[in-house]
Design a protein around this motif. Structure first.
Motif, PDB file in Angstrom:
ATOM      1  N   ASN A 260       3.888 -13.831  11.105  1.00  0.00           N
ATOM      2  CA  ASN A 260       3.357 -12.533  11.724  1.00  0.00           C
ATOM      3  C   ASN A 260       3.357 -11.422  10.657  1.00  0.00           C
ATOM      4  N   ILE A 261       2.364 -10.755  11.015  1.00  0.00           N
ATOM      5  CA  ILE A 261       2.040  -9.345   9.923  1.00  0.00           C
ATOM      6  C   ILE A 261       1.890  -8.107  10.797  1.00  0.00           C
ATOM      7  N   LEU A 262       2.187  -7.035  10.336  1.00  0.00           N
ATOM      8  CA  LEU A 262       1.734  -5.852  10.905  1.00  0.00           C
ATOM      9  C   LEU A 262       0.910  -5.027   9.912  1.00  0.00           C
ATOM     10  N   ILE A 263      -0.560  -4.568  10.276  1.00  0.00           N
ATOM     11  CA  ILE A 263      -1.242  -4.034   9.291  1.00  0.00           C
ATOM     12  C   ILE A 263      -1.417  -2.431   9.676  1.00  0.00           C
ATOM     13  N   ILE A 264      -1.040  -1.686   9.028  1.00  0.00           N
ATOM     14  CA  ILE A 264      -1.552  -0.301   9.204  1.00  0.00           C
ATOM     15  C   ILE A 264      -2.710   0.006   8.737  1.00  0.00           C
ATOM     16  N   GLY A 265      -3.615   0.496   9.644  1.00  0.00           N
ATOM     17  CA  GLY A 265      -5.105   0.822   9.258  1.00  0.00           C
ATOM     18  C   GLY A 265      -6.275  -0.123   9.722  1.00  0.00           C
ATOM     19  N   ALA A 266      -7.038   0.260  10.629  1.00  0.00           N
ATOM     20  CA  ALA A 266      -8.043  -0.573  10.773  1.00  0.00           C
ATOM     21  C   ALA A 266      -9.481  -0.178  10.390  1.00  0.00           C
ATOM     22  N   GLY A 267      -9.482   0.248   9.146  1.00  0.00           N
ATOM     23  CA  GLY A 267     -10.767   0.574   8.495  1.00  0.00           C
ATOM     24  C   GLY A 267     -11.017  -0.843   7.849  1.00  0.00           C
TER      25      GLY A 267
ATOM     26  N   THR B  81       8.211   1.224  18.786  1.00  0.00           N
ATOM     27  CA  THR B  81       8.830   0.436  17.821  1.00  0.00           C
ATOM     28  C   THR B  81       7.839  -0.962  17.664  1.00  0.00           C
ATOM     29  N   PHE B  82       7.785  -1.307  16.492  1.00  0.00           N
ATOM     30  CA  PHE B  82       6.985  -2.749  16.205  1.00  0.00           C
ATOM     31  C   PHE B  82       7.972  -3.350  15.014  1.00  0.00           C
ATOM     32  N   ASN B  83       8.012  -4.640  15.205  1.00  0.00           N
ATOM     33  CA  ASN B  83       8.821  -5.626  14.294  1.00  0.00           C
ATOM     34  C   ASN B  83       8.116  -6.646  13.885  1.00  0.00           C
ATOM     35  N   SER B  84       8.014  -6.972  12.273  1.00  0.00           N
ATOM     36  CA  SER B  84       7.549  -8.181  11.984  1.00  0.00           C
ATOM     37  C   SER B  84       8.056  -8.591  10.882  1.00  0.00           C
ATOM     38  N   SER B  85       7.942  -9.850  10.059  1.00  0.00           N
ATOM     39  CA  SER B  85       8.601 -10.006   8.943  1.00  0.00           C
ATOM     40  C   SER B  85       7.713  -9.720   7.765  1.00  0.00           C
ATOM     41  N   HIS B  86       6.494  -9.271   7.997  1.00  0.00           N
ATOM     42  CA  HIS B  86       5.610  -8.802   6.900  1.00  0.00           C
ATOM     43  C   HIS B  86       4.688  -7.557   7.279  1.00  0.00           C
ATOM     44  N   VAL B  87       4.493  -6.701   6.374  1.00  0.00           N
ATOM     45  CA  VAL B  87       3.757  -5.390   6.555  1.00  0.00           C
ATOM     46  C   VAL B  87       2.771  -5.235   5.562  1.00  0.00           C
ATOM     47  N   ALA B  88       1.470  -4.812   5.963  1.00  0.00           N
ATOM     48  CA  ALA B  88       0.627  -4.211   4.954  1.00  0.00           C
ATOM     49  C   ALA B  88       0.011  -2.809   5.348  1.00  0.00           C
ATOM     50  N   ILE B  89       0.064  -2.089   4.220  1.00  0.00           N
ATOM     51  CA  ILE B  89      -0.422  -0.681   4.574  1.00  0.00           C
ATOM     52  C   ILE B  89      -1.694  -0.400   4.012  1.00  0.00           C
ATOM     53  N   CYS B  90      -2.562  -0.067   4.762  1.00  0.00           N
ATOM     54  CA  CYS B  90      -4.082   0.005   4.567  1.00  0.00           C
ATOM     55  C   CYS B  90      -4.597   1.096   5.172  1.00  0.00           C
ATOM     56  N   ASN B  91      -3.930   2.339   4.939  1.00  0.00           N
ATOM     57  CA  ASN B  91      -4.355   3.379   5.587  1.00  0.00           C
ATOM     58  C   ASN B  91      -4.720   4.453   4.674  1.00  0.00           C
ATOM     59  N   ALA B  92      -5.671   4.115   3.833  1.00  0.00           N
ATOM     60  CA  ALA B  92      -6.255   4.909   2.858  1.00  0.00           C
ATOM     61  C   ALA B  92      -5.262   6.147   2.348  1.00  0.00           C
ATOM     62  N   SER B  93      -5.823   7.446   2.536  1.00  0.00           N
ATOM     63  CA  SER B  93      -4.876   8.575   1.753  1.00  0.00           C
ATOM     64  C   SER B  93      -3.716   8.610   2.278  1.00  0.00           C
ATOM     65  N   SER B  94      -3.277   8.103   3.414  1.00  0.00           N
ATOM     66  CA  SER B  94      -2.189   8.374   4.187  1.00  0.00           C
ATOM     67  C   SER B  94      -1.133   7.282   3.607  1.00  0.00           C
ATOM     68  N   VAL B  95      -1.485   6.421   2.555  1.00  0.00           N
ATOM     69  CA  VAL B  95      -0.479   5.615   2.171  1.00  0.00           C
ATOM     70  C   VAL B  95       0.839   6.298   1.645  1.00  0.00           C
ATOM     71  N   SER B  96       0.735   7.450   1.000  1.00  0.00           N
ATOM     72  CA  SER B  96       1.739   8.219   0.568  1.00  0.00           C
ATOM     73  C   SER B  96       2.705   8.848   1.492  1.00  0.00           C
ATOM     74  N   GLN B  97       2.380   8.517   2.798  1.00  0.00           N
ATOM     75  CA  GLN B  97       3.394   9.138   3.870  1.00  0.00           C
ATOM     76  C   GLN B  97       4.687   8.716   4.067  1.00  0.00           C
ATOM     77  N   PHE B  98       4.851   7.401   3.429  1.00  0.00           N
ATOM     78  CA  PHE B  98       5.852   6.680   3.890  1.00  0.00           C
ATOM     79  C   PHE B  98       7.221   6.835   2.622  1.00  0.00           C
ATOM     80  N   ASP B  99       8.529   6.690   2.826  1.00  0.00           N
ATOM     81  CA  ASP B  99       9.401   6.756   1.548  1.00  0.00           C
ATOM     82  C   ASP B  99       9.051   5.855   0.574  1.00  0.00           C
TER      83      ASP B  99
END
Length: 400
Positions: free
Chosen positions: A4-11, A187-205
């Motif tokens: 299972n994987i969560l992907i942030i950003g649908a571009g 809330t969303f939970n998963s074993s894997h995450v991919a961040i694909c949200n363009a210029s918003s990539v730096s918003q997370f710690d």
């Protein structure tokens, strides 16, 4: 065991990665902050796909060539509707001396170059209705794709779930899974995450050090005319696309960290001016219009114009390590099961599909030698390592 994987950003980056992972057995949840997919830079009416080479950057040219060849071949095989893409050539207008030097450099790199590109001559100018006395390169496999049609096709898979209106606020890791929290307290939970949200990539710690600049781009279009128009993508200071869905699309402006969402008449004028040397009659036709349609979007770009594709460090572990302990690539403190694909700039539809395929291979632990070379080139932690005087390690995270 389910993957299972969560992907942030649908571009294009998120949709491409979802496609590759779903086809290799993953259950993918695409989380998009807007009300539909491809609403940012991936939502323009057309994406020009042709290789933009540099005169004195061999590594970039290698990356460009791999991306272009992969992406055009892959799109041809996807089964898109015929009206949603075409790779029957693209012209890049350049100064004559620059074009000749580039041709010499590329001839050393590209086998069967006569099937890949040619210097523009009078015959090509006449065939494709380009202004005479132009110089540059003709790329035989260049062309265009309908971005929204491509993204929609990629996520049409039983293993892919799309959840819109989800603005992710935080990403946290517990013992065996990632937890994503939204601004609406979901809330969303998963074993894997991919961040694909363009210029918003730096918003997370975890990824705040991954700086990108947001480049505002405006494109314009007018409805079909009775003029004889170039039947292929033609690029000069701007680009002019052939007739697509009864529109001639042209652009695009390029303004760093300008967040004005409104169409600007001044930018429309810039786009019109940028096609003057491509097609004088069409330029005059556009100049005479009282109003012209358009769209504004933002592209995320890194300082060195190389995307961020790969993994990032565990900040806590990094803070405990000494510089000399980081001098060995196998000692780098990577965060487990968190991945990045961002910073593709104006070449997103050339770079992102190829890079997403490589990232999927990393996630599946199935890297080829070429994949490793690419991930060395796109290493998201290259800036941090260089600041530590570990430039060599930054570009050699995988042995090749």
């Amino acid at each position: 065991m389910q993957k299972n994987i969560l992907i942030i950003g649908a571009g294009i980056a998120g949709c491409s990665l979802a496609h590759f992972l779903a086809n290799s057995g993953w259950n993918v949840t695409l989380l998009e902050s807007e009300d539909d997919i491809a609403q940012g830079g991936s939502g323009n009416p057309v994406a020009a796909i042709y290789p933009k080479f540099m005169l004195n950057d061999e590594a970039y040219n290698d990356f460009m060539l791999k991306s272009f060849r992969f992406t055009t071949g892959w799109i041809r095989r996807l089964g898109l509707n015929e009206g949603d893409y075409r790779f029957d050539g693209a012209i890049e207008i350049l100064e004559e001396a620059y074009a000749q030097k580039l041709e010499i450099n590329l001839s050393r790199k590209i086998t069967n170059k006569e099937n890949f590109f040619s210097l523009i001559n009078e015959s090509i100018l006449n065939k494709y209705l380009i202004e005479s006395n132009s110089s540059g390169l003709f790329f035989h496999q260049g062309g265009w794709v309908n971005p929204i049609a491509l993204c929609s096709h990629l996520i049409n898979h039983s293993n892919i779930k799309i959840v819109t209106h989800q603005k992710i606020k935080s990403i946290e890791k517990s013992t065996d899974q990632w937890t994503l929290k939204t601004e609406s307290q979901k809330t969303f939970n998963s074993s894997h995450v991919a961040i694909c949200n363009a210029s918003s990539v730096s918003q997370f710690d975890l990824t705040q050090h991954l700086h990108t600049d947001a480049f505002r781009g405006q494109v314009n279009w007018i409805n079909s005319t009775t003029l004889q128009m170039p039947p292929i993508v033609t690029c000069d200071e701007g680009y002019l696309a052939p007739l697509i869905q009864d529109k001639h699309i042209f652009g695009a402006t390029y303004a760093m960290n300008d967040f004005n969402k409104d169409l600007r008449k001044s930018d429309t004028k810039k786009n019109i001016a940028s096609i003057k040397k491509i097609h004088r009659e069409f330029y005059n036709h556009c100049e005479a219009q009282e109003s012209i349609h358009g769209r504004v979007a933002w592209r995320a770009s890194t300082k060195d114009r190389k995307p961020y594709v790969g993994r990032v460090f565990d900040n806590q572990l990094l803070g405990k390590m000494r510089v000399r302990e980081l001098a060995r690539a196998d000692q780098l403190p990577w965060l487990k099961d968190l991945y990045i694909a961002s910073g593709f700039g104006s070449r997103g539809f050339t770079f992102a599909p190829y890079c997403s395929s490589v990232l999927a291979n990393l996630i599946n632990d199935n890297l080829s030698q070429e994949d490793k070379k690419t991930l060395n080139y796109t290493n998201p932690e290259r800036y941090r390592l260089k600041k530590m005087s570990l430039k060599k390690v930054a570009s050699q995270i995988f042995k090749v």
